[in-house]
Design a protein around this motif. Structure first.
Motif, PDB file in Angstrom:
ATOM      1  N   ALA A  86      48.396 -45.088  -5.642  1.00  0.00           N
ATOM      2  CA  ALA A  86      49.812 -44.763  -5.425  1.00  0.00           C
ATOM      3  C   ALA A  86      50.286 -45.384  -4.124  1.00  0.00           C
ATOM      4  O   ALA A  86      49.514 -45.532  -3.168  1.00  0.00           O
TER       5      ALA A  86
ATOM      6  N   ARG B 253      55.742 -33.139   0.649  1.00  0.00           N
ATOM      7  CA  ARG B 253      54.629 -32.714   1.513  1.00  0.00           C
ATOM      8  C   ARG B 253      55.217 -32.166   2.807  1.00  0.00           C
ATOM      9  O   ARG B 253      55.983 -32.868   3.477  1.00  0.00           O
TER      10      ARG B 253
ATOM     11  N   ARG C 151      39.599 -41.341   2.135  1.00  0.00           N
ATOM     12  CA  ARG C 151      40.726 -40.766   1.420  1.00  0.00           C
ATOM     13  C   ARG C 151      40.846 -39.256   1.640  1.00  0.00           C
ATOM     14  O   ARG C 151      39.867 -38.563   1.882  1.00  0.00           O
TER      15      ARG C 151
ATOM     16  N   LEU D 189      41.990 -36.831  -0.385  1.00  0.00           N
ATOM     17  CA  LEU D 189      41.997 -35.889  -1.507  1.00  0.00           C
ATOM     18  C   LEU D 189      40.566 -35.753  -2.028  1.00  0.00           C
ATOM     19  O   LEU D 189      39.820 -36.723  -2.050  1.00  0.00           O
TER      20      LEU D 189
ATOM     21  N   THR E 182      48.910 -37.794  -9.307  1.00  0.00           N
ATOM     22  CA  THR E 182      47.705 -37.906 -10.142  1.00  0.00           C
ATOM     23  C   THR E 182      47.374 -36.608 -10.895  1.00  0.00           C
ATOM     24  O   THR E 182      47.089 -36.638 -12.092  1.00  0.00           O
TER      25      THR E 182
ATOM     26  N   TYR F 213      53.942 -44.262 -12.922  1.00  0.00           N
ATOM     27  CA  TYR F 213      55.037 -43.338 -12.629  1.00  0.00           C
ATOM     28  C   TYR F 213      55.721 -43.777 -11.349  1.00  0.00           C
ATOM     29  O   TYR F 213      55.187 -44.595 -10.578  1.00  0.00           O
TER      30      TYR F 213
ATOM     31  N   ASP G 256      57.242 -38.639   5.652  1.00  0.00           N
ATOM     32  CA  ASP G 256      58.401 -37.826   5.279  1.00  0.00           C
ATOM     33  C   ASP G 256      57.965 -36.564   4.560  1.00  0.00           C
ATOM     34  O   ASP G 256      56.830 -36.449   4.126  1.00  0.00           O
TER      35      ASP G 256
ATOM     36  N   GLY H 192      49.535 -47.956   0.644  1.00  0.00           N
ATOM     37  CA  GLY H 192      49.132 -47.245  -0.560  1.00  0.00           C
ATOM     38  C   GLY H 192      47.627 -47.101  -0.621  1.00  0.00           C
ATOM     39  O   GLY H 192      46.892 -47.786   0.100  1.00  0.00           O
TER      40      GLY H 192
ATOM     41  N   GLU I  25      51.824 -35.121  -5.023  1.00  0.00           N
ATOM     42  CA  GLU I  25      51.325 -36.434  -5.458  1.00  0.00           C
ATOM     43  C   GLU I  25      51.375 -36.453  -6.972  1.00  0.00           C
ATOM     44  O   GLU I  25      51.644 -35.412  -7.594  1.00  0.00           O
TER      45      GLU I  25
ATOM     46  N   LEU J 244      59.073 -37.751  -0.265  1.00  0.00           N
ATOM     47  CA  LEU J 244      58.671 -39.158  -0.329  1.00  0.00           C
ATOM     48  C   LEU J 244      58.693 -39.617  -1.777  1.00  0.00           C
ATOM     49  O   LEU J 244      58.607 -38.801  -2.679  1.00  0.00           O
TER      50      LEU J 244
HETATM   51  P1  HAM Z   1      47.910 -40.724  -0.859  1.00  0.00           P
HETATM   52  O1  HAM Z   1      47.069 -41.603  -0.013  1.00  0.00           O
HETATM   53  O2  HAM Z   1      47.991 -39.302  -0.477  1.00  0.00           O
HETATM   54  O3  HAM Z   1      47.325 -40.872  -2.326  1.00  0.00           O
HETATM   55  O4  HAM Z   1      49.360 -41.314  -0.942  1.00  0.00           O
HETATM   56  C1  HAM Z   1      49.592 -42.627  -1.350  1.00  0.00           C
HETATM   57  C2  HAM Z   1      50.683 -43.265  -0.518  1.00  0.00           C
HETATM   58  O5  HAM Z   1      51.850 -42.436  -0.521  1.00  0.00           O
HETATM   59  C3  HAM Z   1      50.363 -43.405   0.966  1.00  0.00           C
HETATM   60  O6  HAM Z   1      49.559 -44.527   1.200  1.00  0.00           O
HETATM   61  C4  HAM Z   1      51.747 -43.567   1.551  1.00  0.00           C
HETATM   62  O7  HAM Z   1      52.235 -44.872   1.342  1.00  0.00           O
HETATM   63  C5  HAM Z   1      52.549 -42.609   0.696  1.00  0.00           C
HETATM   64  N1  HAM Z   1      52.690 -41.332   1.402  1.00  0.00           N
HETATM   65  C6  HAM Z   1      51.839 -40.290   1.390  1.00  0.00           C
HETATM   66  N2  HAM Z   1      52.305 -39.285   2.146  1.00  0.00           N
HETATM   67  C7  HAM Z   1      53.485 -39.723   2.661  1.00  0.00           C
HETATM   68  C8  HAM Z   1      54.486 -39.151   3.499  1.00  0.00           C
HETATM   69  N3  HAM Z   1      54.370 -37.920   3.970  1.00  0.00           N
HETATM   70  N4  HAM Z   1      55.569 -39.887   3.807  1.00  0.00           N
HETATM   71  C9  HAM Z   1      55.717 -41.145   3.326  1.00  0.00           C
HETATM   72  N5  HAM Z   1      54.823 -41.731   2.509  1.00  0.00           N
HETATM   73  C10 HAM Z   1      53.721 -41.028   2.177  1.00  0.00           C
HETATM   74  C11 HAM Z   1      47.812 -40.196  -3.394  1.00  0.00           C
HETATM   75  O8  HAM Z   1      48.862 -39.595  -3.409  1.00  0.00           O
HETATM   76  C12 HAM Z   1      46.937 -40.334  -4.630  1.00  0.00           C
HETATM   77  N6  HAM Z   1      47.559 -39.566  -5.713  1.00  0.00           N
HETATM   78  C13 HAM Z   1      46.768 -41.786  -5.017  1.00  0.00           C
HETATM   79  C14 HAM Z   1      45.979 -41.957  -6.263  1.00  0.00           C
HETATM   80  C15 HAM Z   1      46.456 -42.243  -7.495  1.00  0.00           C
HETATM   81  N7  HAM Z   1      44.672 -41.838  -6.347  1.00  0.00           N
HETATM   82  C16 HAM Z   1      44.301 -42.026  -7.599  1.00  0.00           C
HETATM   83  N8  HAM Z   1      45.386 -42.237  -8.295  1.00  0.00           N
END
Ligand code: HAM
Length: 452
Positions: free
Chosen positions: A305, A111, A256, A258, A82, A105, A120, A282, A80, A123
């Motif tokens: 994100a 993952r 969430r 994380l 962040t 970004y 996926d 997201g 990710e 991603l």
């Molecule tokens: P996250 O919920 O883990 O948050 O991922 C955000 C988005 O990334 C998900 O809602 C989904 O659309 C996409 N995503 C995550 N995993 C996959 C996957 N395996 N395949 C396809 N799409 C995926 C974060 O990553 C945090 N960093 C968000 C954040 C930013 N929080 C604070 N700042």
């Protein structure tokens, strides 16, 4: 045959154009909100994610791509964005700049998940972070910004779910209550949730397996454990969301995945039929403790994100028509080497003048070249002919109506400009964007330029 890795995709052709279009909308909207682009490395020290995302999270326990590099360092492909942004904020002493720092970004994350639709291993996420402000307006701005990007792209069927985990004291109290509540129901939980009970009980609430069970529905709700300060803060976020005219629902099961979150958390779901289980486009939230946890100054932050793959699926399912350029303005055909040289020269001149021009590369027959022009959806074609060129002339044919004009080569740019650039509205077809019902005076991304 060597095949691509599981959970990884080749994106090409029309789909690649959609991805590029999405990128362009993201860049345009972010610029208006005054977020600056940040590019951090794909590889980071493994420790960053263990300390940042949390030792007990699914991502860190089961999903990271870890390896030891040739220098013996423990490295992880970023799952990710962040944690890397916060590392960069600290390392580059951005906290010394004018706060808040607003960045966005757009890049690849990894993952190691069980591949399935919407999930996926490789991603792409775009995301944005505000570092250095605890103002509830930032929470509302990030949510409305995410919603506005979806709207600018033409998505309509989305739902915003928000919740608050409160400050650390509220979150800790809630965690204890959850463990107390779930312990007697241990046998009714799925195997993953049994593990989560001690390590990460909040995650039981958004378990995809157990989500419809009564035990989860009747579980204690975060909002009942917020102290007064956290409750007031959450109310302020809602007030600002109302000011920004963002429609949302409070969903106490949004916790969430994380560990770094506190206070506001939110997710945006696709509601269009046919999406399947992984319909969260997201998500994000506030993470006031992460910067300090990673060795930086105590800095309140919030971010979001979005997975671009899921976004493309949503656009397809909603049948949003995007202004993707799939046509070639002019295809140049030729027979002999002299004409080929002229085709190469003229293509370059016209491309530099702003037209999409293509020509033949494999010295095929004229019949094959006509077919190629059709395959490329050429709007105009011209068969170059040595005699015409020597007379400073060219015959240009509208490839649809088959009407032909003989024009001076000196006038070709004016000719194409008139024929092609005055028909933009017609070419784009029906505008699908929420901000306009018709093309007159439309201020949406597609038509903004025309209006100017
Ligand atoms: P996250 O919920 O883990 O948050 O991922 C955000 C988005 O990334 C998900 O809602 C989904 O659309 C996409 N995503 C995550 N995993 C996959 C996957 N395996 N395949 C396809 N799409 C995926 C974060 O990553 C945090 N960093 C968000 C954040 C930013 N929080 C604070 N700042």
């Amino acid at each position: 045959m060597i095949q691509r890795q599981k959970g990884c995709n080749d994106i090409y052709g029309r789909e690649a154009k959609i991805w590029k279009y999405i990128d362009s909308v993201i860049d345009a909207v972010m610029e208006k909100y005054n977020y600056t682009y940040i590019r951090t490395p794909l590889i980071e020290a493994t420790e960053l994610f263990h300390r940042g995302i949390g030792e007990s999270t699914d991502i860190v326990t089961k999903e990271t791509y870890d390896f030891v590099d040739r220098g013996g360092r423990n490295i992880t492909l970023r799952p990710e964005g962040t944690a890397g942004v916060v590392r960069s904020f600290i390392e580059n002493k951005m906290y010394g700049d004018n706060l808040p720092v607003k960045v966005y970004y757009n890049g690849t994350m990894y993952r190691y998940e069980r591949p399935q639709s919407g999930r996926d291993r490789e991603l792409t996420q775009f995301g944005m972070e505000i570092l250095g402000s605890d103002d509830p307006l930032c929470d509302a701005e990030i949510i409305s910004l995410a919603v506005n990007i979806y709207k600018m792209l033409g998505l309509k069927e989305i739902k915003v779910n928000i919740n608050s985990l409160g400050d650390n004291a509220s979150r800790l109290k809630y965690r204890e209550e959850l463990v107390k509540y779930f312990k007697p129901h241990m046998d009714e939980l799925c195997s993953d949730c049994k593990e989560r009970l001690e390590k990460n009980p909040l995650r039981i609430l958004d378990c995809k397996v157990d989500c419809d069970s009564d035990i989860i529905k009747n579980a204690p709700k975060t909002l009942n454990f917020l102290n007064e300060e956290s409750r007031d803060r959450f109310e302020k976020v809602q007030e600002y969301l109302d000011v920004l005219e963002v429609k949302y629902e409070i969903n106490p099961n949004i916790v969430r995945g994380l560990d770094y979150y506190n206070h506001t958390v939110f997710e945006i779901e696709a509601k269009v039929d046919g999406f399947g289980a992984n319909n969260v486009l997201g998500g994000g939230g506030r993470y006031n403790g992460l910067c300090k946890e990673l060795g930086g100054p105590d800095t309140p932050c919030i971010g979001f994100a979005c997975g671009i793959g899921r976004l493309v699926t949503a656009l397809e399912l909603e049948k949003v028509s995007l202004p993707i350029v799939e046509d070639v303005d002019l295809f140049l055909l030729y027979v002999n080497e002299e004409e080929k040289n002229y085709a190469a020269y003229l293509s370059q001149e016209l491309r530099l003048a702003g037209f999409i021009v293509d020509t033949e590369y494999n010295n095929r027959s004229l019949k094959a070249q006509f077919k190629q022009a059709d395959r490329l959806n050429a709007k105009y074609i011209a068969v170059l002919n040595s005699e015409d060129i020597n007379n400073n002339e060219i015959k240009i044919k509208n490839n649809k109506t088959k009407e032909e004009d003989i024009i001076s080569l000196d006038a070709i740019i004016y000719y194409l400009d008139e024929k092609i650039n005055t028909n933009i509205e017609e070419d784009y077809g029906e505008c699908s964007h929420e901000c306009c019902g018709n093309h007159d005076g439309c201020k949406c991304h597609n038509h903004e330029e025309e209006d100017l």
